[in-house]
Design a protein around this motif. Sequence first.
Motif, PDB file in Angstrom:
ATOM      1  N   PRO A 153       5.791 -12.377  -3.218  1.00 51.84           N
ATOM      2  CA  PRO A 153       4.341 -12.441  -3.081  1.00 51.84           C
ATOM      3  C   PRO A 153       3.725 -12.661  -1.854  1.00 51.84           C
ATOM      4  CG  PRO A 153       5.059 -13.318  -5.068  1.00 51.84           C
ATOM      5  CD  PRO A 153       6.194 -13.034  -4.207  1.00 51.84           C
ATOM      6  N   LEU A 154       4.181 -13.659  -1.106  1.00 50.47           N
ATOM      7  CA  LEU A 154       3.191 -13.937   0.230  1.00 50.47           C
ATOM      8  C   LEU A 154       3.502 -12.995   1.153  1.00 50.47           C
ATOM      9  CD1 LEU A 154       3.046 -17.155   2.407  1.00 50.47           C
ATOM     10  CD2 LEU A 154       4.281 -15.153   3.292  1.00 50.47           C
ATOM     11  N   PHE A 155       4.847 -12.452   1.400  1.00 51.21           N
ATOM     12  CA  PHE A 155       5.172 -11.473   2.270  1.00 51.21           C
ATOM     13  C   PHE A 155       4.312 -10.072   2.070  1.00 51.21           C
ATOM     14  CE2 PHE A 155       8.929  -9.223   4.354  1.00 51.21           C
ATOM     15  CZ  PHE A 155       8.347  -9.223   5.610  1.00 51.21           C
ATOM     16  N   ARG A 156       4.320  -9.781   0.886  1.00 48.51           N
ATOM     17  CA  ARG A 156       3.933  -8.611   0.111  1.00 48.51           C
ATOM     18  C   ARG A 156       2.384  -8.515   0.554  1.00 48.51           C
ATOM     19  NH1 ARG A 156       4.854  -8.903  -4.818  1.00 48.51           N
ATOM     20  NH2 ARG A 156       3.079  -9.684  -5.455  1.00 48.51           N
ATOM     21  N   GLU A 157       1.755  -9.635   0.072  1.00 45.04           N
ATOM     22  CA  GLU A 157       0.227  -9.556   0.333  1.00 45.04           C
ATOM     23  C   GLU A 157      -0.012  -9.589   1.751  1.00 45.04           C
ATOM     24  OE1 GLU A 157      -1.866  -8.973  -2.230  1.00 45.04           O
ATOM     25  OE2 GLU A 157      -0.063  -8.819  -3.174  1.00 45.04           O
ATOM     26  N   PHE A 158       0.488 -10.536   2.782  1.00 46.99           N
ATOM     27  CA  PHE A 158       0.338 -10.238   3.927  1.00 46.99           C
ATOM     28  C   PHE A 158       0.395  -8.955   4.897  1.00 46.99           C
ATOM     29  CE2 PHE A 158       1.953 -11.947   8.444  1.00 46.99           C
ATOM     30  CZ  PHE A 158       0.635 -12.107   9.075  1.00 46.99           C
ATOM     31  N   LEU A 159       1.441  -8.457   4.445  1.00 44.02           N
ATOM     32  CA  LEU A 159       1.746  -7.171   4.900  1.00 44.02           C
ATOM     33  C   LEU A 159       0.528  -6.110   4.330  1.00 44.02           C
ATOM     34  CD1 LEU A 159       5.457  -6.762   4.508  1.00 44.02           C
ATOM     35  CD2 LEU A 159       4.409  -6.830   6.589  1.00 44.02           C
ATOM     36  N   LYS A 160       0.438  -6.150   3.310  1.00 43.65           N
ATOM     37  CA  LYS A 160      -0.604  -5.269   2.833  1.00 43.65           C
ATOM     38  C   LYS A 160      -1.996  -5.310   3.540  1.00 43.65           C
ATOM     39  CE  LYS A 160      -1.250  -4.631  -1.575  1.00 43.65           C
ATOM     40  NZ  LYS A 160      -1.497  -4.798  -3.057  1.00 43.65           N
ATOM     41  N   GLU A 161      -2.311  -6.853   3.799  1.00 47.90           N
ATOM     42  CA  GLU A 161      -3.699  -7.036   4.179  1.00 47.90           C
ATOM     43  C   GLU A 161      -3.629  -6.476   5.797  1.00 47.90           C
ATOM     44  OE1 GLU A 161      -6.102 -10.806   5.946  1.00 47.90           O
ATOM     45  OE2 GLU A 161      -5.448 -10.994   3.902  1.00 47.90           O
TER      46      GLU A 161
END
Length: 415
Positions: A11-19
Motif C-alpha cells: 500500500p505505501l509503495f503503491r500510493e506513493f508511486l501513484k501520486e
Amino acid sequence: MKQVLLIDTPPLFREFLKEKLSSERIEVETTGGRYDAFAKMVSLLPDLIIIDVPQNFQDLTEFFEKKRADPNANSIPVILSGPLPPREVVAQLPSYHVIKYFNKPIKFDIFFEFIGQTLRTPLSIDTTQSILEMHLNKNIIFIEIAQGLNREKLALLKYRIDEMIEVNKVITPKVILMISDLRLSFVDGINLHLLLTNVTFDPRIQRKNIKILSTDQFVRDFVDGHEEFRGVEVVDNLSTVLNKLVTDNPRDDISDVISRNILTATEDIGEASVEMRFRSEEGIASIMNANKNERLEIAIIDDDPITRKILESAFGSLKSQIDIFDSGTKFLAAAGQKIYDVIILDIFMPGISGFDILNALWLKQYPAPVIVYSSAAQKTSVIQALSLGAKAYLIKPLKPDAIIQKVLEVLNTKV
C-alpha cells in the motif's frame, strides 16, 4: 501518455508511486494480485511494469512464462523490487525483460530516475539537502528533519507514518516533530504547509497529540495562523514535549522518563518500503563504522540533567568511555588527571561558565578538541567560544545523531 502497471505493490509503495507518477502526467494502473495481472497486462500493454517480489520468487514464474510467450507483451520492460534475490534467480531475470531489480528499502531518487530513463520521460526530483528520519518508541512517532525541506521526502511522509502505525499496530499514536535546527521564512511556507498537512493527514493521530519542537518564530506563527492545524502545539524545549506526551504524571522525574521511554531501543519492527535518504547522503552509521575500532574518551559538561542523559545515551552507541559532569569545577578537577579525546561543553552554567573552562583549557594547552553545545545563540557568544579555541559551536536543541556526526568530523580532522 505513458502508462505504468503496478503489480502486487504494498500500500505505501503503491500510493506513493501513484501520486508521484500521476503528478508527472504518467498514467498508473494497479492490480492486486498476480493471478489477474496477466489479463490486465495484455489488455493495457503498458510501457512499463513494476512488480513487488514475493518471498518465493517461483510464484512469479508462471506470470513471466505467459508474458514471454505473448508476442505483444514479451518486450514490455519490468522493474522488480523486493528482498535480495538468490544468484540463480538473478540469472533468469534478463530472459523475462527484467531491466532492474531494486533491493528494499529503495532509495527513491534512484528509483524515479531509472523510471524516467526507461520511459524516456525525465521525472522532476527535488534535490534539496534534507535529512528526514523516523523511529517509533512505544506509541510515539519521532520525526526529525534537518538541513532543509525536501518536497519528495515530505510527500512520502504521510505514507511512511501510515505504514509505521499499521505494521506496528500502534494504538493512540502520538507525534513529536523535531525541526529545531531549521530557520524558515515565508518562502518556505509552501513546503512547511506540505509537511504539516502530511503529519496531520492520518485521522488516527489527534491534533492534541502532535507536538512540534522548534524555536523558530515563523513556524509558530504559521501553525497559529492556519485553522486546519488547530490543536497542534509548537514548543521550544524538549522537556515541555516529553512532559506533555510521554507522561501523564506531573510528579514523574523527567530524566527518568527519558531513560525509560525515549532512550530505549526502538520498537519499529517493520522495514520501510522506501528509503528516506538520497544516494548522495551518507548516514551517520557509515561515519560511526569508520570509527568503530577506536575507544573514545568523552567528557560531557552540562548542568541540565536532560541534556546529560540524552548525550550519554547517544554516545553510548559509540565504543566510548563517557564521563559526565554537572559543573565546571568537577570537570577541571578531572581534566587535571586525565586527557579526553573530545569535550562536549555547555556555556551558561552556575559557577564556572563554559567560557571559563575554555580559557582554562587554553592556558593549560589541553590537547582535546572542545565542541560547545549550548542554547546561547548570540553571535558574540559564538565568536567568544571559537576565539577561545572551541572547534565547533552547536546550538541546542539538536538531534543526537547530528551531535555525534559533528564530534566524529572534528576527530577525523584533528591533526
